[in-house]
Design a protein around this motif. Structure first.
Motif, mmCIF file in Angstrom:
data_model
loop_
_atom_site.group_PDB
_atom_site.id
_atom_site.type_symbol
_atom_site.label_atom_id
_atom_site.label_comp_id
_atom_site.label_asym_id
_atom_site.label_seq_id
_atom_site.Cartn_x
_atom_site.Cartn_y
_atom_site.Cartn_z
ATOM 1 N N CYS A 1 0.710 -1.317 -0.205
ATOM 2 C CA CYS A 1 0.028 0.150 -0.024
ATOM 3 C C CYS A 1 0.907 1.206 -0.089
ATOM 4 O O CYS A 1 0.560 2.361 -0.752
ATOM 5 C CB CYS A 1 -1.121 0.158 1.246
ATOM 6 N N TYR A 2 1.964 1.142 0.816
ATOM 7 C CA TYR A 2 2.588 2.399 0.840
ATOM 8 C C TYR A 2 3.513 2.827 -0.569
ATOM 9 O O TYR A 2 3.048 3.853 -0.906
ATOM 10 C CB TYR A 2 3.915 2.131 1.944
ATOM 11 N N PHE A 3 3.941 1.796 -1.343
ATOM 12 C CA PHE A 3 4.650 2.138 -2.455
ATOM 13 C C PHE A 3 3.741 2.360 -3.509
ATOM 14 O O PHE A 3 4.117 3.064 -4.493
ATOM 15 C CB PHE A 3 5.459 0.917 -2.886
ATOM 16 N N ALA A 4 2.406 2.021 -3.160
ATOM 17 C CA ALA A 4 1.250 2.069 -4.332
ATOM 18 C C ALA A 4 0.811 3.774 -4.149
ATOM 19 O O ALA A 4 0.783 4.202 -5.256
ATOM 20 C CB ALA A 4 0.174 1.329 -3.967
ATOM 21 N N VAL A 5 0.995 4.171 -2.774
ATOM 22 C CA VAL A 5 0.892 5.541 -2.900
ATOM 23 C C VAL A 5 1.790 6.447 -3.434
ATOM 24 O O VAL A 5 1.644 7.358 -4.068
ATOM 25 C CB VAL A 5 0.513 6.096 -1.493
ATOM 26 N N VAL A 6 3.202 5.918 -3.070
ATOM 27 C CA VAL A 6 4.215 6.766 -3.735
ATOM 28 C C VAL A 6 4.420 6.813 -5.014
ATOM 29 O O VAL A 6 4.537 7.814 -5.714
ATOM 30 C CB VAL A 6 5.619 5.898 -3.107
ATOM 31 N N PHE A 7 4.104 5.696 -5.906
ATOM 32 C CA PHE A 7 4.430 5.573 -7.341
ATOM 33 C C PHE A 7 3.140 5.867 -8.081
ATOM 34 O O PHE A 7 3.156 5.568 -9.248
ATOM 35 C CB PHE A 7 5.038 4.236 -7.679
ATOM 36 N N THR A 8 1.928 5.941 -7.503
ATOM 37 C CA THR A 8 0.712 6.102 -8.330
ATOM 38 C C THR A 8 0.375 7.326 -8.363
ATOM 39 O O THR A 8 0.400 8.363 -7.383
ATOM 40 C CB THR A 8 -0.460 5.251 -7.722
ATOM 41 N N ASP A 9 0.302 7.886 -9.579
ATOM 42 C CA ASP A 9 -0.007 9.325 -9.933
ATOM 43 C C ASP A 9 -1.482 9.711 -9.409
ATOM 44 O O ASP A 9 -2.522 8.967 -9.816
ATOM 45 C CB ASP A 9 -0.115 9.567 -11.438
ATOM 46 N N PRO A 10 -1.738 10.704 -8.558
ATOM 47 C CA PRO A 10 -2.959 11.036 -8.046
ATOM 48 C C PRO A 10 -4.044 11.344 -8.929
ATOM 49 O O PRO A 10 -5.218 11.291 -8.605
ATOM 50 C CB PRO A 10 -2.673 11.946 -6.792
ATOM 51 N N GLY A 11 -3.711 11.763 -10.092
ATOM 52 C CA GLY A 11 -4.276 12.279 -11.247
ATOM 53 C C GLY A 11 -4.224 13.611 -11.573
ATOM 54 O O GLY A 11 -3.998 14.561 -10.479
#
Length: 314
Positions: A70-80
């Motif tokens: 979950c942590y790296f999903a937040v780090v590497f996912t563009d929020p939009g």
């Protein structure tokens, strides 16, 4: 020349990179205290020690895997971000002409254009039905805000988080909430598991005195994880209330307390706006393809509104 304090916001990117190292350091200390120093050796002891140690270690690794995912999903996912060619459905020729005039005037007198919204052109772009970002020089979709740290408009922006070196927005908000959830479970597990060793540290109740390095690591891991568990619990409770009302941290401060929130669809639907409709994916930092395809909220540009407020200006 006016001093722009928001230029200092770019320094938060450097701070965020350090925060990632802090997170990994806490994880490493906790791993050593649980697996290497305390419960790993218990796997080879007789009696009840082995099954208890196995249960703690398995639970620790499962939660750790979810925390890191979950942590790296937040780090590497563009929020939009707003597509360059996006414009409101209600935009007319006058609005588009005003935008083009603004863009064409930037090279010659950008500072005046961005800071003096007094012309007829600016009035058109600042109307309630039209949202225009003067820093990005583009229209803003509903629930979109400009981030001074990232230097761009973010879809359904909740806040900029230095812990993940990224904005939390439409496309990574679920991963952020799950990160808080699993972090609370993980740090609580570590704190409870190390509590007997922490007590023994002060009472000399341990029959087998540990090495000084092991004692120091156990003490440090217990204090850090307990502090994280309590602090994360506060953030988790706050964001649960935000999800229940289908709002963000920024919107919670912006909207009037007496006004009905146009995006409040009821707790069940509000929850689905963030986590999707498929229960199998609720606890994973990802969405079912059907939800991504069927629900416009996951694209971050459109949001359903209350049936009694459809068609109203906002």
């Amino acid at each position: 020349m006016a001093w722009n304090a928001f230029k200092l916001c770019t320094g938060l990117r450097v701070v965020g990179s350090v925060m990632i190292l802090v997170v990994l350091a806490v994880v490493s200390v906790s791993y050593y205290a649980i697996v290497v120093a305390n419960y790993g050796p218990d796997l080879f002891k007789a009696g009840y020690h082995a099954p208890v140690a196995a249960l703690v270690i398995v639970a620790f690794h499962l939660l750790l895997a979810m925390v890191l995912w979950c942590y790296f999903a937040v780090v590497f996912t563009d929020p939009g971000s707003v597509p360059s060619d996006w414009k409101p459905a209600s935009a007319n020729e006058e609005d588009m002409e005003a935008q083009n005039t603004l863009l064409s005037s930037l090279p010659a007198n950008s500072a005046a254009v961005l800071t003096a919204p007094t012309t007829q052109m600016s009035t058109s772009l600042d109307s309630p039905r039209m949202r225009f970002c003067r820093k990005c020089c583009q229209f803003k979709p509903p629930r979109c805000h400009h981030c001074s740290v990232c230097g761009r408009c973010v879809l359904k922006m909740d806040h900029h988080c230095v812990w993940v070196v990224n904005c939390v927005g439409a496309r990574n908000y679920k991963a952020f909430l799950l990160f808080l959830f699993y972090t609370f479970l993980e740090t609580s597990l570590v704190s409870l598991s190390l509590l007997p060793h922490f007590i023994a540290f002060f009472t000399d109740a341990d029959d087998e005195p540990a090495l000084p390095g092991t004692l120091a690591t156990t003490f440090l891991a217990f204090v850090l994880d307990l502090a994280f568990a309590l602090s994360v619990l506060g953030f988790l409770i706050m964001h649960i209330s935000l999800v229940a009302g289908n709002t963000t941290t920024i919107e919670a401060y912006e909207k009037k307390a007496t006004a009905r929130w146009r995006y409040d669809l009821g707790r069940r639907k509000n929850f689905e706006q963030v986590f999707g409709t498929k229960k199998l994916f609720w606890f994973l930092p990802m969405y079912a393809e059907e939800d991504v395809r069927r629900m416009p909220v996951f694209k971050g540009l459109e949001y359903p509104v209350r049936s009694d407020m459809e068609g109203q200006e906002f």
